[in-house]
Every structure is written in structure tokens, then in C-alpha cells.
Write a protein that holds these residues in place. Sequence first.
Motif, mmCIF file in Angstrom:
data_model
loop_
_atom_site.group_PDB
_atom_site.id
_atom_site.type_symbol
_atom_site.label_atom_id
_atom_site.label_comp_id
_atom_site.label_asym_id
_atom_site.label_seq_id
_atom_site.Cartn_x
_atom_site.Cartn_y
_atom_site.Cartn_z
ATOM 1 N N ASN A 1 -1.138 -1.043 -4.333
ATOM 2 C CA ASN A 1 -2.121 0.045 -4.283
ATOM 3 C C ASN A 1 -1.348 1.368 -4.208
ATOM 4 N N GLY A 2 -0.942 1.844 -5.341
ATOM 5 C CA GLY A 2 -0.146 3.068 -5.403
ATOM 6 C C GLY A 2 0.526 3.201 -6.753
ATOM 7 N N ASP A 3 1.219 4.288 -6.927
ATOM 8 C CA ASP A 3 1.896 4.554 -8.206
ATOM 9 C C ASP A 3 3.218 3.791 -8.283
ATOM 10 N N ILE A 4 3.623 3.487 -9.525
ATOM 11 C CA ILE A 4 4.862 2.766 -9.773
ATOM 12 C C ILE A 4 5.729 3.594 -10.720
ATOM 13 N N GLU A 5 6.974 3.819 -10.309
ATOM 14 C CA GLU A 5 7.944 4.510 -11.162
ATOM 15 C C GLU A 5 9.179 3.630 -11.277
ATOM 16 N N ILE B 1 9.306 3.236 -6.156
ATOM 17 C CA ILE B 1 10.285 3.787 -7.101
ATOM 18 C C ILE B 1 11.436 2.798 -7.185
ATOM 19 N N GLY C 1 -3.217 2.226 -9.642
ATOM 20 C CA GLY C 1 -2.383 3.425 -9.617
ATOM 21 C C GLY C 1 -1.706 3.627 -10.963
ATOM 22 N N ASN C 2 -1.014 4.735 -11.088
ATOM 23 C CA ASN C 2 -0.328 5.063 -12.335
ATOM 24 C C ASN C 2 0.993 4.295 -12.441
ATOM 25 N N ALA C 3 1.366 3.950 -13.669
ATOM 26 C CA ALA C 3 2.607 3.201 -13.919
ATOM 27 C C ALA C 3 3.467 3.972 -14.917
ATOM 28 N N ASN D 1 0.860 -1.186 0.000
ATOM 29 C CA ASN D 1 0.000 0.000 0.000
ATOM 30 C C ASN D 1 0.902 1.244 0.000
ATOM 31 N N GLY D 2 1.077 1.790 -1.163
ATOM 32 C CA GLY D 2 1.955 2.951 -1.300
ATOM 33 C C GLY D 2 2.682 2.923 -2.632
ATOM 34 N N SER D 3 3.356 4.003 -2.928
ATOM 35 C CA SER D 3 4.065 4.128 -4.208
ATOM 36 C C SER D 3 5.406 3.412 -4.158
#
Length: 245
Positions: free
Chosen positions: A128-132, A116, A145-147, A112-114
Motif C-alpha cells: 500500500n504505497g508507491d514503488i520506485e 525504493i 500506488g504508483n509504480a 504499508n508505505g513506499s
Amino acid sequence: MSIFKDVKEDAAQNEETNGREDLFTVVSEEEQEDVDLELLDSLMEDDSLVESKENQEKALAEEPVKESVNDSANDTVSEVKEQAADEKKDSAERPVPDTEGITVITKGTTINGSIISDCSLDVMGTINGDIECLGKLTISGKVTGNAMAAEVYVNTDRLEGNITSEGCVKIGLGTVIIGDITATSGVIAGAVKGEIDIKGPVVIDSTAIIKGNIKAKSVQMNNGAVLEGFCSLAYAAVEIDDIFE
């Protein structure tokens, strides 16, 4: 009397001789002055001395210019060095992608969280969060989330979020994407609900279902694909309006 006469004659001869010697001396000094003046004039008229004097004057006149040129050159060198130092500092601070390393989010793991990642990332679990990701991103689990990655390959049941790829994006068969897609090239075999912006070519397979507008350089749509929206070849090299004028 003859003795006195001889003495007087000798005295007169001495006076005459001294006068001549004085005259010769005076003449010699005047001639010497004339010779000195002529020598000085000849030296002043010598081309080498004149040229040397002109060179000295020219050097004195150009010296401030050279100093200003040197100052500007030094300033330019300093600016280049400062710029190189800044670029080196930025490159040192910027993370370098590890193309050989792969981070794996195993099945059964929930985050739960982004995230990087400096290397490639393989998501089999739930995020559950963005992926960079600076490398290749492969999603076979569940992501909300956004990828964003260098390359993106999605082969999962459902992904809710936008996908941004610096290179290619691939949407596998049976995958549902709820969000926009931005990439350099793309192959779509699943279902997408959102705007598709591809700078290069895009291939829409026969199993693809797209609800949204497509903007690309070229589009290849296979028989059986479904598209509900507008298709624009905005990145094509051909100016379409100029052809019909």
C-alpha cells in the motif's frame, strides 16, 4: 761657436720631431675615433642585430597576450576540472542499479508505505504505497500506488495507480489497471482505464480492453481488441498535416 750652433740645431730638430710625434698622435686618435664610429655604424646597420631588437620588441609586445591566453586556458581547465568533480560527485551519490540482485516481497507480506529499491523487485505480497525500482519490477501481488521502474511487468488481478517505465511495460492477461501508463514500448493484453503514452511502438492484443486515449509512435491492434478513446500517432516521424496541404 760651432758647439753652440750644434746644440741649437739639435734642439731645433728635437722640437720638430716632438711636434711631428704630437701631430701623429693627434691624427692617430682622430682616426681611431673615426674607426670606432664606422664600426658602431656598421654594427647598428647589421641585420642580425636589428632583427634581434625587433624580436625582443615583439616578444615584449606579445607577452601580455600570452599571459592573458594562459590565464584563460587555466580558467578553462579549472572549470573542466570542477565540472568533472561535480559529475563524479553526482555519480557517486546516485545509486547504481544491481541488475543481478532481486528483492522479493513474498506472498503473505503486507507493506504499508513506499518502497525504493536499487535492484530488481518481485512483488508477490501486498504493498500500500508507491514503488520506485531502478531495475525490473514484476508485480503479481496486490499494489495500491504508483509504480516506477526501468521495466514493468504486471500480472495481477488489479493495480490502482500510475505506471511509469523507462523501457517496456507489459500488462498481462486478466490484469486490470486503473491509472495512466507511460513507457518507451508496451504490450497490453489486459484491461486499462487511463491515458496511455508510449514513446515507441505499442501492441494491443486481442484480449485487451482500453478505455482512454492512446498516444504512441506506432500502434498494432489485433482483431478482437476493444478501444474506447482516441488513438494518436504523435511520435511518428511523418508529418501528417504536411501531406494534405
